[in-house]
Design a protein around this motif. Structure first.
Motif, PDB file in Angstrom:
ATOM      1  N   SER A   1       1.945  -0.832  12.713  1.00  0.00           N
ATOM      2  CA  SER A   1       1.954  -2.024  11.870  1.00  0.00           C
ATOM      3  C   SER A   1       1.139  -1.801  10.605  1.00  0.00           C
ATOM      4  O   SER A   1       0.235  -0.969  10.566  1.00  0.00           O
ATOM      5  N   GLN A   2       1.478  -2.584   9.599  1.00  0.00           N
ATOM      6  CA  GLN A   2       0.783  -2.529   8.326  1.00  0.00           C
ATOM      7  C   GLN A   2       0.625  -3.941   7.801  1.00  0.00           C
ATOM      8  O   GLN A   2       1.579  -4.731   7.831  1.00  0.00           O
ATOM      9  N   VAL A   3      -0.562  -4.283   7.330  1.00  0.00           N
ATOM     10  CA  VAL A   3      -0.846  -5.599   6.763  1.00  0.00           C
ATOM     11  C   VAL A   3      -1.220  -5.415   5.298  1.00  0.00           C
ATOM     12  O   VAL A   3      -2.129  -4.647   4.976  1.00  0.00           O
ATOM     13  N   PHE A   4      -0.509  -6.115   4.441  1.00  0.00           N
ATOM     14  CA  PHE A   4      -0.720  -5.976   3.001  1.00  0.00           C
ATOM     15  C   PHE A   4      -1.682  -7.062   2.537  1.00  0.00           C
ATOM     16  O   PHE A   4      -1.285  -8.156   2.126  1.00  0.00           O
TER      17      PHE A   4
ATOM     18  N   ASN B   1      -3.237  -5.918  15.144  1.00  0.00           N
ATOM     19  CA  ASN B   1      -3.297  -4.464  15.042  1.00  0.00           C
ATOM     20  C   ASN B   1      -2.923  -4.003  13.631  1.00  0.00           C
ATOM     21  O   ASN B   1      -2.021  -4.546  13.004  1.00  0.00           O
ATOM     22  N   ILE B   2      -3.622  -2.990  13.134  1.00  0.00           N
ATOM     23  CA  ILE B   2      -3.279  -2.311  11.889  1.00  0.00           C
ATOM     24  C   ILE B   2      -3.223  -0.823  12.184  1.00  0.00           C
ATOM     25  O   ILE B   2      -4.176  -0.245  12.708  1.00  0.00           O
ATOM     26  N   GLY B   3      -2.096  -0.192  11.854  1.00  0.00           N
ATOM     27  CA  GLY B   3      -1.902   1.216  12.170  1.00  0.00           C
ATOM     28  C   GLY B   3      -1.183   1.387  13.494  1.00  0.00           C
ATOM     29  O   GLY B   3      -0.338   0.567  13.872  1.00  0.00           O
ATOM     30  N   ILE B   4      -1.527   2.434  14.223  1.00  0.00           N
ATOM     31  CA  ILE B   4      -0.887   2.728  15.515  1.00  0.00           C
ATOM     32  C   ILE B   4      -1.682   2.085  16.635  1.00  0.00           C
ATOM     33  O   ILE B   4      -2.909   2.169  16.670  1.00  0.00           O
ATOM     34  N   GLY B   5      -0.977   1.425  17.553  1.00  0.00           N
ATOM     35  CA  GLY B   5      -1.655   0.782  18.668  1.00  0.00           C
ATOM     36  C   GLY B   5      -0.753   0.664  19.881  1.00  0.00           C
ATOM     37  O   GLY B   5       0.401   1.087  19.873  1.00  0.00           O
ATOM     38  N   ILE B   6      -1.308   0.088  20.926  1.00  0.00           N
ATOM     39  CA  ILE B   6      -0.583  -0.142  22.179  1.00  0.00           C
ATOM     40  C   ILE B   6      -0.497  -1.645  22.424  1.00  0.00           C
ATOM     41  O   ILE B   6      -1.477  -2.371  22.224  1.00  0.00           O
ATOM     42  N   ASP B   7       0.664  -2.107  22.830  1.00  0.00           N
ATOM     43  CA  ASP B   7       0.872  -3.522  23.099  1.00  0.00           C
ATOM     44  C   ASP B   7       1.343  -3.693  24.539  1.00  0.00           C
ATOM     45  O   ASP B   7       2.261  -2.996  24.992  1.00  0.00           O
ATOM     46  N   ILE B   8       0.713  -4.611  25.273  1.00  0.00           N
ATOM     47  CA  ILE B   8       1.067  -4.920  26.660  1.00  0.00           C
ATOM     48  C   ILE B   8       1.393  -6.398  26.759  1.00  0.00           C
ATOM     49  O   ILE B   8       0.637  -7.241  26.264  1.00  0.00           O
TER      50      ILE B   8
END
Length: 213
Positions: free
Chosen positions: A181-184, A198-205
């Motif tokens: 994800s990316q947030v501007f 999340n910003i960048g690479i992450g894990i979602d459950i």
């Protein structure tokens, strides 16, 4: 290369033997094979509405982040569906010399494929997510600049999960996925935003429970 060639020959040989075995001998009568029972879709639900109870409880309790996530599933065919996931996550900043809030509103659209029919069992899915972020962070100390900003965010994610049907109309599911994800938003505000989304690479459950109709 040799292994691939040998395996190919074996596959062709097996198929040839199977095809030859299905050809009846001349003059020999064959019995009619009953047709397989046709799959009936009449008992399959068209929609499912599910809530995410763990995020409702754990986010406010452990991270002081009020949140709401829901999943709406619309059936396409016996193995596939469209997933719509609206959500909200926020944080209230209340410290000795600081105040403010962070709000994140989002909508995720995805495609889910079930390896079994009737939309239960193992599945995989891909999602595209849009987020709207609003941030206000005020400091009593004049050495720090107050932050007031808003922006948009996007994310791509892929999941693997399993869904169960409890009785006739109740369902529950669990999935885990990788998210980018990316947030501007202004760089100074990204540290605050990362406390909420999340910003960048992450894990979602995701764990859900709901009903079908």
């Amino acid at each position: 290369m040799k292994n691939w060639f040998v395996k190919s020959l074996l596959c062709v040989a097996v198929l040839a033997v199977a095809a030859f075995a299905q050809v009846p001998a001349a003059g020999k009568k064959t019995e009619a094979v009953p047709a397989k029972e046709k799959y009936v879709e009449s008992d399959e639900p068209l929609f499912a509405v599910e809530l995410h109870p763990l995020s409702l409880i754990t986010y406010p309790l452990f991270w002081d982040n009020p949140s709401f996530y829901a999943t709406v599933e619309a059936v396409i065919n016996t193995n596939a569906s469209i997933i719509t996931r609206p959500f909200y996550s926020g944080k209230r900043i209340s410290k000795k010399h600081e105040s403010g809030y962070i709000d994140v509103f989002g909508l995720s659209e995805g495609f889910r494929y079930y390896f079994d029919r009737k939309h239960v069992g193992w599945f995989t899915s891909v999602h595209f997510t849009y987020e709207y972020v609003k941030l206000i962070h005020k400091y009593d100390d004049s050495r720090y600049d107050n932050l007031k900003d808003s922006g948009n965010g996007i994310a791509l994610s892929a999941y693997l999960g399993r869904k169960y049907r409890l009785g006739t109309h109740f369902v529950t599911s669990l999935d885990i996925g990788a998210v980018y994800s990316q947030v501007f938003i202004d760089k100074d505000g990204q540290n605050d935003v990362e406390d909420v989304t999340n910003i960048g690479i992450g894990i979602d459950i995701n764990y859900t429970i709901g009903f079908t109709f």
